[in-house]
Enzyme design. Sequence first.
Site, PDB file in Angstrom:
ATOM      1  N   GLU A 128      78.662  31.448  30.085  1.00 27.49           N
ATOM      2  CA  GLU A 128      78.244  32.170  29.077  1.00 27.49           C
ATOM      3  C   GLU A 128      77.143  33.520  29.184  1.00 27.49           C
ATOM      4  O   GLU A 128      76.010  33.308  28.784  1.00 27.49           O
ATOM      5  CB  GLU A 128      77.731  31.429  27.967  1.00 27.49           C
ATOM      6  N   GLU A 136      84.344  24.265  27.245  1.00 27.79           N
ATOM      7  CA  GLU A 136      83.379  23.632  26.221  1.00 27.79           C
ATOM      8  C   GLU A 136      83.942  23.775  24.719  1.00 27.79           C
ATOM      9  O   GLU A 136      84.611  24.696  24.327  1.00 27.79           O
ATOM     10  CB  GLU A 136      82.064  24.362  26.080  1.00 27.79           C
TER      11      GLU A 136
HETATM   12  C1  BGC Z   1      76.302  26.292  26.311  1.00 29.05           C
HETATM   13  C2  BGC Z   1      75.584  24.822  26.396  1.00 29.05           C
HETATM   14  C3  BGC Z   1      75.302  24.391  25.012  1.00 29.05           C
HETATM   15  C4  BGC Z   1      76.452  24.566  23.888  1.00 29.05           C
HETATM   16  C5  BGC Z   1      75.962  24.205  22.660  1.00 29.05           C
HETATM   17  C6  BGC Z   1      77.098  26.477  25.277  1.00 29.05           C
HETATM   18  O1  BGC Z   1      76.718  27.689  24.470  1.00 29.05           O
HETATM   19  O2  BGC Z   1      77.073  26.474  27.364  1.00 29.05           O
HETATM   20  O3  BGC Z   1      74.683  24.870  27.427  1.00 29.05           O
HETATM   21  O4  BGC Z   1      74.463  23.392  24.836  1.00 29.05           O
HETATM   22  O5  BGC Z   1      76.989  25.619  23.894  1.00 29.05           O
HETATM   23  O6  BGC Z   1      75.077  24.826  21.872  1.00 29.05           O
END
Ligand code: BGC
Length: 450
Positions: free
Chosen positions: A175, A362
């Site tokens: 990101e 994610e």
């Molecule tokens: C990031 C993580 C973060 C997650 C939740 C993503 O932006 O890669 O490091 O904990 O979102 O906020």
Amino acid sequence: MESTIQDTLINKERFGKDFTWGVSTAAVQIEGAHDADGKGESIWDVFSAQKGKILNGDHHQIATDFYNRYQNDIDLVKQLNIPNFRFSISWPRILPNGTGPVNQAGIDYYNNVIDYCLKQGIEPWITLYHWDLPYALELQGGWTNRAIINWFTEYVTICAQCFGDRVKHWMVMNEPGVFTGAGYFFGIHAPGKTGIGNFLPAVHHAVLSITAGAKVLRALLPEAQIGTTFSCSYIEPYSNKPKDIAAAIRVDALLNRLFIEPILGLGYPAELSVLKDMEKYILPGDHDNLKFDFDFIGLQNYTREIVKYSLFTPYIQASLVKAKERNVPLTAMGWEVYPAAIYHILKQFNEYPQIKKIYLTENGAAFPDEADDGKVDDPKRVEYLKAYLQQVLKAKKEGCKVSGYFVWTLTDNFEWAEGYNPRFGLIYVDFETQQRIVKSSGKWYADLLR
Ligand code: BGC
């Protein structure tokens, strides 16, 4: 009845037997051991030690102590039937000064983690940069200094040489939009810099470093699958007024297109007039170096944003209509639960013919979980994951090139400026005792992957 229908819909088999399932983590958020065994200081070590930067004065010096408990936690990955484990390497553990002498203890540690994953039949997926820049490099300007392309290349070379014999999947960066935006424009993440004069060079040098790092991986590890990850939120205008629609287009360009388009060879998005000042940082020959033919792109989606025109917001003349003002279901981060967001993001990125493969690297949610008599029941997270997965399946059935899904995240952890308050894990952590309890969402994911 409804949940039975959902369960059928997200049956693992329906995603196909080649679909990749995993869970994601990041070094700063779990490792702790902030100064162990020769590790150098990172920008997050310095930032979170400053008063008022992290909610409740939290810091990540211990976090979930993954550094010392990695075997236990990888055993839990196995216990949850999760075949792929994404984690990041801490640059200052490998190169305490960012460049120069290598810290052998750091190399040994990641070798141990990788070997233990493989021993347990779990595939390691490595992110090379998840925001923990060596502080020594920040003292020289960090991402605003063009020399970072060489510093980063040196670091990537070492990782490829040391771990590339066993690691097949690499993500160059996590990101870039978040670490440049939050860290170099708003100053709410490390290193706490602000303003457009820091943001623009940080963006350009991040893009050049992503492609430079990817080229190193390609040259040294011709068999590896090479990707990089982006945060993306589905953007919708607040109304049908032309000014709101134009504002939404600008925010989409900033949040979803700023990094992917140069990397695909399309240049920086023309809709962002503020980028005209980027010219200052673009040197002859850069345009050719912004591009790389990635094997896959990692997309990370949590929510959607509603955007309206805002005359007084500098550079972008647009603002987000906060979810909590919209009477919609929220997570503990104040983000809207909006499962269709992941579907729309997949459709949007699927449109780029240059993208070969997409992994959702994610997706997940924070809720205020509590342990009760050794159990943690988190039905909201189960519903969230089911509903988002249903949308992933819908996109896949419609032909989107989505090849995998990773839950954020394995255990509750250090959520950056929000400290330990938001709990995102499939596994609960009591931060006083470091006791782990598999939540009902963890059991649900284990059942899905069985
Ligand atoms: C990031 C993580 C973060 C997650 C939740 C993503 O932006 O890669 O490091 O904990 O979102 O906020």
